[in-house]
Scaffold this active site. Structure first.
Site, PDB file in Angstrom:
ATOM      1  N   ARG A   1       0.850  -1.300  -0.021  1.00  0.00           N
ATOM      2  CA  ARG A   1      -0.206   0.699   0.422  1.00  0.00           C
ATOM      3  C   ARG A   1       0.551   1.326  -0.341  1.00  0.00           C
ATOM      4  NH1 ARG A   1       0.303  -2.031   5.295  1.00  0.00           N
ATOM      5  NH2 ARG A   1      -1.212  -3.409   4.597  1.00  0.00           N
TER       6      ARG A   1
ATOM      7  N   THR B   1      16.729   5.584  11.423  1.00  0.00           N
ATOM      8  CA  THR B   1      18.512   5.626  11.545  1.00  0.00           C
ATOM      9  C   THR B   1      18.152   3.833  10.425  1.00  0.00           C
ATOM     10  OG1 THR B   1      16.682   3.511  13.340  1.00  0.00           O
ATOM     11  CG2 THR B   1      18.251   5.775  14.035  1.00  0.00           C
TER      12      THR B   1
ATOM     13  N   TYR C   1      21.215   1.087  10.898  1.00  0.00           N
ATOM     14  CA  TYR C   1      22.658   0.878  12.197  1.00  0.00           C
ATOM     15  C   TYR C   1      20.791   1.187  13.555  1.00  0.00           C
ATOM     16  CZ  TYR C   1      21.369   6.065  11.804  1.00  0.00           C
ATOM     17  OH  TYR C   1      21.171   7.318  11.901  1.00  0.00           O
TER      18      TYR C   1
ATOM     19  N   GLU D   1       6.643  -4.599  13.617  1.00  0.00           N
ATOM     20  CA  GLU D   1       6.420  -5.344  12.197  1.00  0.00           C
ATOM     21  C   GLU D   1       5.478  -4.266  11.951  1.00  0.00           C
ATOM     22  OE1 GLU D   1       5.287  -8.186   9.121  1.00  0.00           O
ATOM     23  OE2 GLU D   1       4.103  -6.846  10.971  1.00  0.00           O
ATOM     24  N   GLU D   2       3.893  -4.224  12.363  1.00  0.00           N
ATOM     25  CA  GLU D   2       3.472  -3.552  11.041  1.00  0.00           C
ATOM     26  C   GLU D   2       3.549  -2.419  10.488  1.00  0.00           C
ATOM     27  OE1 GLU D   2       0.996  -5.209   9.650  1.00  0.00           O
ATOM     28  OE2 GLU D   2       0.079  -6.223  11.086  1.00  0.00           O
TER      29      GLU D   2
ATOM     30  N   GLU E   1      15.902  -3.753  13.492  1.00  0.00           N
ATOM     31  CA  GLU E   1      16.818  -3.304  14.350  1.00  0.00           C
ATOM     32  C   GLU E   1      17.834  -4.118  15.390  1.00  0.00           C
ATOM     33  OE1 GLU E   1      16.909   0.093  14.256  1.00  0.00           O
ATOM     34  OE2 GLU E   1      15.172   0.461  12.691  1.00  0.00           O
TER      35      GLU E   1
ATOM     36  N   GLY F   1       3.089 -20.139   6.558  1.00  0.00           N
ATOM     37  CA  GLY F   1       1.316 -19.298   7.128  1.00  0.00           C
ATOM     38  C   GLY F   1       0.124 -20.216   5.863  1.00  0.00           C
TER      39      GLY F   1
ATOM     40  N   TYR G   1      -8.928  -9.048   6.893  1.00  0.00           N
ATOM     41  CA  TYR G   1      -7.449  -8.496   6.816  1.00  0.00           C
ATOM     42  C   TYR G   1      -7.465  -7.015   7.077  1.00  0.00           C
ATOM     43  CZ  TYR G   1      -1.818  -6.950   5.562  1.00  0.00           C
ATOM     44  OH  TYR G   1      -0.892  -6.802   5.521  1.00  0.00           O
TER      45      TYR G   1
ATOM     46  N   SER H   1      26.554 -14.584 -19.798  1.00  0.00           N
ATOM     47  CA  SER H   1      27.752 -16.044 -20.382  1.00  0.00           C
ATOM     48  C   SER H   1      28.335 -15.269 -18.920  1.00  0.00           C
ATOM     49  CB  SER H   1      28.362 -15.191 -21.622  1.00  0.00           C
ATOM     50  OG  SER H   1      29.659 -14.287 -21.025  1.00  0.00           O
TER      51      SER H   1
ATOM     52  N   HIS I   1      21.002  -8.702  -1.143  1.00  0.00           N
ATOM     53  CA  HIS I   1      20.634 -10.559  -1.513  1.00  0.00           C
ATOM     54  C   HIS I   1      20.559  -9.943  -3.289  1.00  0.00           C
ATOM     55  CE1 HIS I   1      20.587 -14.974  -2.014  1.00  0.00           C
ATOM     56  NE2 HIS I   1      19.938 -14.787  -0.673  1.00  0.00           N
TER      57      HIS I   1
ATOM     58  N   GLY J   1       7.331  -4.451  -3.006  1.00  0.00           N
ATOM     59  CA  GLY J   1       6.915  -4.228  -2.316  1.00  0.00           C
ATOM     60  C   GLY J   1       6.935  -5.185  -1.425  1.00  0.00           C
TER      61      GLY J   1
END
Length: 705
Positions: A191, A255, A258, A408-409, A417, A509, A521, A594, A654, A664
């Site tokens: 969102r 932050t 860090y 988390e939300e 952190e 889940g 949700y 290649s 990664h 997202g």
């Protein structure tokens, strides 16, 4: 008889839940589907599995869902969680961080029609007599976390799901965007990216709504009663949620890179939070807004964009409608405030090999029975199961760390952190991270993981009975729903910081099937009443998912050899390479890949060699060689993160997979190359062929024997 055919496997009365906004993505099959009998359990496994009691899982879920616990306001709940773990033999503590959050003060939304009449949205969810927590005085208003404080008044445009491609389609149709307010449908990208994209196209506000067209077959239009009288969506339900730009970087916006501690310098947050106000609304209150656009602009059926048209009785026209204006106000209170992660530890005999298990604890609502407290209840019961095994004198080979994340939300703050604070220890010792967020919202199980975990993940499923029907295993149910595909990790939950620091990760889940009751949700109706009436009456699916997580954790923490399948990673890399070639071939130029192909071949050689070395270590019972192999398994993922972060979003390191820049949530494989090709930046694509190849070669070098 299987050792744990007990009371929670009562099939006749089961009902199920629904789809999460951050649903599992399964674009590529890594393991083959196969038929399986129920696998037998060892004595340790039987102790763990038989420790799960659906009634106590229900009790834990009840506790978590009967008091407000928005991020930064739930220290008591954090301590309660730590206390339960401590009772079961874990050493526990609370880790505190001082983070930037914001909280709702006031909001309003009105539509003024061309004739001067006004529709005033309530921006509230209906109080339901049957669902007690919907009437709690401390219930949380509908709002977007990290939303911008401001007012906007203008004509408005329906922008579909708010992807860049949607806005580009509107421009091709000559729909004016500059200075307008966006009306966007949930689904597709995270969102926050809908709000970000609206601002990038010159719009001055954004209104978000949920459409029943995304609810599968269980809708009022199909004859089902709305919650609480039936399984269809309550028309007043509103999806709250963060509007942080999650694909740029998660964690505390002030932050980056860090940990947020007392005295930490605070950076400009504007790169990852909106500059225009946003409000979420129910579909009941979106209907007047959409209907006022009927007959203006381009009808939805002619826009030719994915899922532009929903299931409401409107034309989903683009607008704008001359003289129809929205007026919106959003006032938020900024705060630098504590958040608390609960941490529990069982020390293993090998101190430099660690398994971390986590789910988050904060919720946008008083309830949160599915998100996150199906996971919270499961992790408390998991601690009880390991406590019973500890009581037999057992001790794990590897240290087990159990975490309950706060905030988390808002944007994965608690986990991000914590990883930033403990990064040296984590990258020096962590074998894997297991994540359970929405543990149960339906009966369709899903798993996404880094590929080396695919075999242990699917083999463990064969040891779990699934409550849908007698003699069905979790593996059977998962295979039927996923066609045997272990998903690719994107973002949207707490595995993100672990993955992008080179730590093997898995997310699990259950989601909604097309004929399951609708899961509300981030709504007040994600409640204990909904879960116990529709989502999982009897909490049987909770018990089964908890058994799965616990047995998977047991093997990762206790098997003599870390149970990785390195050839599965080669299979995945070759699959992603094929996808990349398809993307390149559909573009306007060519890219020489290649070097990447050669790096994958080098990885394949190293993966084959290290599996042979493992066989040698086991057959000769060479303890020193076993340690060498296990440390190669533990560390090889770090190589994938060694080439520097992605362009303009350095957090995501990664080289194999990352959340798409305009999704997202959903993953993009070989993201540095793929997104450069899609953007037409072929010099950058060539650069990232080199960087990606370097990361794969470094992973191969770690595995090399």
């Amino acid at each position: 008889m299987h050792p744990y055919l007990f009371s929670f496997l009562i099939f006749a009365s089961l009902a199920t839940g629904c789809v999460r906004d951050h649903a599992f993505h399964r674009p590529r099959s890594i393991v083959k589907r196969q038929s399986t009998p129920l696998a037998p359990l060892t004595s340790d496994e039987a102790i763990l599995a038989n420790s799960f009691d659906n009634n106590t899982v229900s009790d834990w879920n009840y506790y978590y869902t009967h008091g407000a616990h928005l991020a930064g306001t739930n220290r008591t709940m954090a301590q309660w969680t730590a206390d339960r773990w401590s009772e079961n033999g874990f050493q526990t503590r609370l880790d505190e961080y001082l983070t930037y959050l914001n909280y709702p003060v006031s909001h309003s939304l009105s539509l003024t029609y061309p004739n001067g009449s006004v529709f005033q949205a309530s921006l509230e969810e209906a109080i339901l007599t049957e669902d007690e927590t919907t009437s709690y005085p401390d219930r949380i208003p509908t709002f977007n976390g990290y939303s911008f404080t401001g007012n906007a008044s203008a004509e408005y445009v329906y922008v579909g799901r708010g992807q860049v491609a949607d806005f580009e389609a509107l421009l091709r149709l000559s729909v004016p965007l500059e200075g307008k307010i966006a009306l966007a449908k949930y689904g597709g990208p995270f969102r926050g990216l809908k709000v970000k994209n609206a601002a990038l196209y010159g719009m001055i506000g954004c209104v978000l709504f949920t459409d029943p067209g995304d609810d599968g077959n269980i809708t009022e239009a199909n004859g089902y009663a709305a919650y609480p009288d039936g399984p269809a969506r309550n028309p007043t339900s509103v999806q709250r949620g963060s509007v942080q730009f999650l694909s740029t970087y998660p964690g505390d916006p002030t932050t980056p890179g860090y940990p947020s501690k007392q005295g930490s310098p605070r950076a400009d947050k504007s790169p990852v939070v909106p500059s225009i106000p946003s409000l979420p609304v129910s579909y009941a209150e979106a209907i007047p807004l959409l209907r006022a656009l009927d007959g203006f602009g381009t009808p939805g059926s002619q826009v030719n964009r994915t899922k532009w048209v929903g299931a409401l009785n409107v034309t989903y026209s683009t607008g704008p409608a001359p003289g129809a204006t929205l007026s919106m106000s959003n006032v938020m209170r900024d705060a630098i405030t504590p958040i608390w992660d609960a941490v529990g530890i069982i020390n293993g005999t090998i101190q430099d090999e660690v398994l971390v298990i986590g789910n988050h604890r904060d919720a946008w609502i008083v309830g949160g029975a599915a998100d996150p407290h199906s996971g919270s209840a499961i992790t408390v019961e998991l601690s009880k199961a390991f406590g019973k095994l500890l009581a037999t004198g057992w001790k794990p080979r590897r240290t087990i760390v159990l975490c309950s994340w706060d905030a988390e939300e808002y944007g994965l703050l608690g986990s991000t952190e914590w990883v930033e604070e403990h990064i040296a220890w984590l990258t020096g010792s962590t074998v894997a991270y297991l994540n359970i967020d929405v543990g149960v919202s339906g009966k369709s199980p899903g798993v996404s993981a880094t590929p080396e975990l695919s075999t242990i993940a699917t083999n463990t499923m064969k040891k779990i009975l699934w409550p849908t029907s007698p003699n069905e295993t979790l593996y059977d149910a998962w295979s039927a729903e996923s066609d045997g595909e272990v998903g690719v990790l994107g973002s949207g939950s707490d595995y993100t910081s672990f993955l992008h620091n080179g730590i093997s990760s898995l997310d699990m889940g259950t989601d909604q099937g097309a004929d399951d009751p609708v899961y509300h949700y981030h709504s007040n109706y994600d409640s204990y009443h909904w879960m116990s009436t529709y989502g999982d009456p009897g909490y049987h699916y909770h018990a089964a998912m908890g058994q799965y997580l616990t047995l998977l954790a047991y093997h990762l923490a206790n098997d003599e050899m870390i149970p990785y399948d390195l050839p599965a990673y080669t299979t995945a890399l070759r699959s992603y390479y094929d996808d990349l070639l398809t993307t390149i071939n559909s573009s306007s130029e060519t890219v020489d890949t290649s070097e990447l192909a050669a790096a994958i071949t080098q990885f394949e050689t190293s993966a084959t060699e290290v599996m042979a070395l493992m066989d040698q270590a086991v057959s000769t019972d060479d303890a020193a060689l076993k340690t060498v192999v296990n440390h190669k398994f533990r560390d090889f993922q770090r190589g994938f993160t060694s080439a520097g972060g992605l362009p303009e979003r350095e957090f995501f390191k990664h080289v194999v997979n990352a959340p798409g820049i305009d999704t997202g949530y959903a993953p993009t494989t070989f993201p540095g190359i793929t997104e450069a090709v899609e953007a037409g930046n072929f010099s950058r694509a060539a650069e990232w062929v080199g960087r990606t190849s370097l990361g794969i070669r470094r992973a191969a070098d770690i595995l090399k024997t």
